[in-house]
Scaffold this motif. Structure first.
Motif, mmCIF file in Angstrom:
data_model
loop_
_atom_site.group_PDB
_atom_site.id
_atom_site.type_symbol
_atom_site.label_atom_id
_atom_site.label_comp_id
_atom_site.label_asym_id
_atom_site.label_seq_id
_atom_site.Cartn_x
_atom_site.Cartn_y
_atom_site.Cartn_z
ATOM 1 N N TYR A 9 0.837 -1.195 0.000
ATOM 2 C CA TYR A 9 0.000 0.000 0.000
ATOM 3 C C TYR A 9 0.868 1.239 0.000
ATOM 4 N N GLU A 10 0.456 2.237 -0.746
ATOM 5 C CA GLU A 10 0.981 3.589 -0.578
ATOM 6 C C GLU A 10 -0.135 4.334 0.138
ATOM 7 N N ILE A 11 0.176 4.831 1.339
ATOM 8 C CA ILE A 11 -0.843 5.502 2.136
ATOM 9 C C ILE A 11 -0.493 6.974 2.325
ATOM 10 N N ASP A 12 -1.507 7.749 2.594
ATOM 11 C CA ASP A 12 -1.321 9.164 2.916
ATOM 12 C C ASP A 12 -0.490 9.228 4.201
ATOM 13 N N PRO A 13 0.583 10.021 4.232
ATOM 14 C CA PRO A 13 1.406 10.069 5.447
ATOM 15 C C PRO A 13 0.639 10.551 6.674
ATOM 16 N N LYS A 16 -1.951 7.361 8.668
ATOM 17 C CA LYS A 16 -1.445 6.155 9.322
ATOM 18 C C LYS A 16 -2.442 5.598 10.342
ATOM 19 N N ALA A 17 -3.035 6.441 11.156
ATOM 20 C CA ALA A 17 -3.998 5.971 12.161
ATOM 21 C C ALA A 17 -5.215 5.344 11.489
ATOM 22 N N ALA A 18 -5.671 5.929 10.397
ATOM 23 C CA ALA A 18 -6.806 5.366 9.659
ATOM 24 C C ALA A 18 -6.429 4.014 9.071
ATOM 25 N N PHE A 19 -5.207 3.897 8.527
ATOM 26 C CA PHE A 19 -4.766 2.612 7.985
ATOM 27 C C PHE A 19 -4.706 1.561 9.091
ATOM 28 N N GLU A 20 -4.237 1.933 10.262
ATOM 29 C CA GLU A 20 -4.165 0.975 11.371
ATOM 30 C C GLU A 20 -5.555 0.507 11.791
ATOM 31 N N ALA A 48 7.058 6.784 5.670
ATOM 32 C CA ALA A 48 5.780 7.071 6.340
ATOM 33 C C ALA A 48 4.611 6.761 5.420
ATOM 34 N N THR A 49 4.913 6.242 4.218
ATOM 35 C CA THR A 49 3.847 6.073 3.239
ATOM 36 C C THR A 49 3.708 4.641 2.718
ATOM 37 N N THR A 50 4.519 3.712 3.187
ATOM 38 C CA THR A 50 4.471 2.333 2.690
ATOM 39 C C THR A 50 3.981 1.406 3.782
ATOM 40 N N ALA A 51 2.981 0.596 3.446
ATOM 41 C CA ALA A 51 2.432 -0.402 4.362
ATOM 42 C C ALA A 51 2.250 -1.702 3.583
ATOM 43 N N TYR A 52 2.113 -2.805 4.313
ATOM 44 C CA TYR A 52 1.989 -4.117 3.682
ATOM 45 C C TYR A 52 0.928 -4.956 4.376
ATOM 46 N N ARG A 85 -14.210 6.247 1.696
ATOM 47 C CA ARG A 85 -14.627 7.547 2.239
ATOM 48 C C ARG A 85 -13.440 8.369 2.743
ATOM 49 N N GLU A 86 -12.536 7.740 3.456
ATOM 50 C CA GLU A 86 -11.416 8.455 4.094
ATOM 51 C C GLU A 86 -10.229 8.679 3.151
ATOM 52 N N ARG A 87 -10.108 7.886 2.106
ATOM 53 C CA ARG A 87 -9.102 8.059 1.062
ATOM 54 C C ARG A 87 -7.658 8.070 1.571
ATOM 55 N N PHE A 88 -7.354 7.248 2.565
ATOM 56 C CA PHE A 88 -5.990 7.173 3.096
ATOM 57 C C PHE A 88 -5.115 6.214 2.290
ATOM 58 N N ILE A 89 -5.730 5.368 1.471
ATOM 59 C CA ILE A 89 -4.969 4.480 0.588
ATOM 60 C C ILE A 89 -4.845 5.177 -0.765
ATOM 61 N N LEU A 90 -3.596 5.470 -1.154
ATOM 62 C CA LEU A 90 -3.344 6.157 -2.415
ATOM 63 C C LEU A 90 -3.118 5.179 -3.557
#
Length: 110
Positions: A9-13, A16-20, A48-52, A85-90
């Motif tokens: 995932y590329e996430i909005d920096p 992070k809390a939303a991704f968690e 701060a933008t990469t998650a797996y 809705r939150e658009r934290f995943i880019l």
């Protein structure tokens, strides 16, 4: 033969809390819908933008049935909507791999 789905995932920096939260929700829905969840991994140090995420599934056919169950699951539906809705995943990249190094030796604790 079991295959492993890896998701990068590329996430909005600032998301992070939303991704968690998203990851915790999948921690409930994914096993219930038939995949063996290895885990979701959020940034800690470095990027701060990469998650797996990673999970095991029996086959690509089993994956298709699993995805249908996940889309119909109440927690799954809500989580898809939350991410939209939150658009934290880019960006999301998904690949399927097979274990090539097994069987592994036992872990030796030093």
């Amino acid at each position: 033969m079991t295959i492993t789905c890896f998701i990068r995932y590329e996430i909005d920096p600032f998301g992070k809390a939303a991704f968690e939260e998203y990851a915790r929700n999948w921690g409930q829905a994914i096993p219930r819908c038939g995949a063996d969840l290895i885990g979701y991994f959020a940034p800690h140090e470095g990027s701060a933008t990469t998650a797996y995420a990673a999970y095991n599934i029996d086959s690509l056919a089993a994956y298709e049935a699993y995805r249908a169950r996940l889309a119909a699951d109440p927690v799954g539906k809500a989580n898809y909507e939350f991410a939209r809705r939150e658009r934290f995943i880019l960006k999301e990249d998904r690949m399927f791999l097979k274990l090539a190094s097994g069987p592994h030796a036992s872990l030796v604790k030093l």
